[in-house]
Design a protein around this motif. Structure first.
Motif, PDB file in Angstrom:
ATOM      1  N   ALA A  15       0.834  -1.205   0.000  1.00  4.15           N
ATOM      2  CA  ALA A  15       0.000   0.000   0.000  1.00  4.15           C
ATOM      3  C   ALA A  15       0.866   1.252   0.000  1.00  4.15           C
ATOM      4  O   ALA A  15       0.578   2.224  -0.711  1.00  4.15           O
ATOM      5  CB  ALA A  15      -0.935  -0.010   1.211  1.00  4.15           C
ATOM      6  N   ALA A  16       1.948   1.249   0.779  1.00  7.33           N
ATOM      7  CA  ALA A  16       2.851   2.398   0.819  1.00  7.33           C
ATOM      8  C   ALA A  16       3.529   2.589  -0.532  1.00  7.33           C
ATOM      9  O   ALA A  16       3.655   3.720  -1.029  1.00  7.33           O
ATOM     10  CB  ALA A  16       3.890   2.208   1.921  1.00  7.33           C
ATOM     11  N   LEU A  17       3.961   1.492  -1.153  1.00  7.39           N
ATOM     12  CA  LEU A  17       4.606   1.580  -2.463  1.00  7.39           C
ATOM     13  C   LEU A  17       3.646   2.117  -3.510  1.00  7.39           C
ATOM     14  O   LEU A  17       4.000   3.000  -4.304  1.00  7.39           O
ATOM     15  CB  LEU A  17       5.126   0.202  -2.881  1.00  7.39           C
ATOM     16  CG  LEU A  17       5.760   0.130  -4.262  1.00  7.39           C
ATOM     17  CD1 LEU A  17       7.000   0.994  -4.327  1.00  7.39           C
ATOM     18  CD2 LEU A  17       6.064  -1.299  -4.620  1.00  7.39           C
ATOM     19  N   LEU A  18       2.424   1.626  -3.531  1.00 12.32           N
ATOM     20  CA  LEU A  18       1.446   2.094  -4.504  1.00 12.32           C
ATOM     21  C   LEU A  18       1.086   3.559  -4.282  1.00 12.32           C
ATOM     22  O   LEU A  18       0.867   4.298  -5.243  1.00 12.32           O
ATOM     23  CB  LEU A  18       0.193   1.221  -4.452  1.00 12.32           C
ATOM     24  CG  LEU A  18       0.366  -0.193  -5.003  1.00 12.32           C
ATOM     25  CD1 LEU A  18      -0.903  -1.000  -4.803  1.00 12.32           C
ATOM     26  CD2 LEU A  18       0.743  -0.148  -6.462  1.00 12.32           C
ATOM     27  N   ALA A  19       1.036   3.990  -3.034  1.00 12.77           N
ATOM     28  CA  ALA A  19       0.738   5.400  -2.756  1.00 12.77           C
ATOM     29  C   ALA A  19       1.839   6.302  -3.295  1.00 12.77           C
ATOM     30  O   ALA A  19       1.563   7.358  -3.885  1.00 12.77           O
ATOM     31  CB  ALA A  19       0.561   5.603  -1.254  1.00 12.77           C
ATOM     32  N   VAL A  20       3.087   5.898  -3.128  1.00 12.85           N
ATOM     33  CA  VAL A  20       4.210   6.697  -3.630  1.00 12.85           C
ATOM     34  C   VAL A  20       4.215   6.720  -5.150  1.00 12.85           C
ATOM     35  O   VAL A  20       4.388   7.776  -5.774  1.00 12.85           O
ATOM     36  CB  VAL A  20       5.549   6.147  -3.078  1.00 12.85           C
ATOM     37  CG1 VAL A  20       6.732   6.803  -3.774  1.00 12.85           C
ATOM     38  CG2 VAL A  20       5.632   6.350  -1.583  1.00 12.85           C
ATOM     39  N   VAL A  21       4.001   5.573  -5.774  1.00 14.05           N
ATOM     40  CA  VAL A  21       3.995   5.505  -7.240  1.00 14.05           C
ATOM     41  C   VAL A  21       2.840   6.329  -7.808  1.00 14.05           C
ATOM     42  O   VAL A  21       3.005   7.059  -8.792  1.00 14.05           O
ATOM     43  CB  VAL A  21       3.918   4.036  -7.716  1.00 14.05           C
ATOM     44  CG1 VAL A  21       3.655   3.957  -9.203  1.00 14.05           C
ATOM     45  CG2 VAL A  21       5.190   3.305  -7.348  1.00 14.05           C
ATOM     46  N   ALA A  22       1.668   6.261  -7.175  1.00 16.78           N
ATOM     47  CA  ALA A  22       0.518   7.031  -7.651  1.00 16.78           C
ATOM     48  C   ALA A  22       0.760   8.526  -7.495  1.00 16.78           C
ATOM     49  O   ALA A  22       0.394   9.324  -8.363  1.00 16.78           O
ATOM     50  CB  ALA A  22      -0.736   6.614  -6.900  1.00 16.78           C
TER      51      ALA A  22
END
Length: 64
Positions: A15-22
């Motif tokens: 979830a943290a990785l996807l938030a940063v990528v988004a």
């Protein structure tokens, strides 16, 4: 598309990785419009449109 190559991340890590990528993939938000510098501003070089006044066609014959 995102693919995990090695390891097993937890749900929180994903979830943290996807938030940063988004957040990084979005368009930058400009708070104020950019004002061109005096060196880059070409507006003063443009000629204003010619707008003849009332009776201008008659006055044009007097210049001969």
């Amino acid at each position: 598309m995102l693919r995990i190559v090695r390891g097993e991340p937890s749900d929180e890590e994903l979830a943290a990785l996807l938030a940063v990528v988004a957040a990084r993939s979005g368009a930058p938000v400009k708070s104020e419009p950019e004002v061109p510098s005096a060196w880059r501003n070409r507006e003063p070089l443009l000629r204003r449109p010619v707008r003849p006044g009332a009776g201008a066609w008659r006055a044009s014959a007097w210049r001969c």
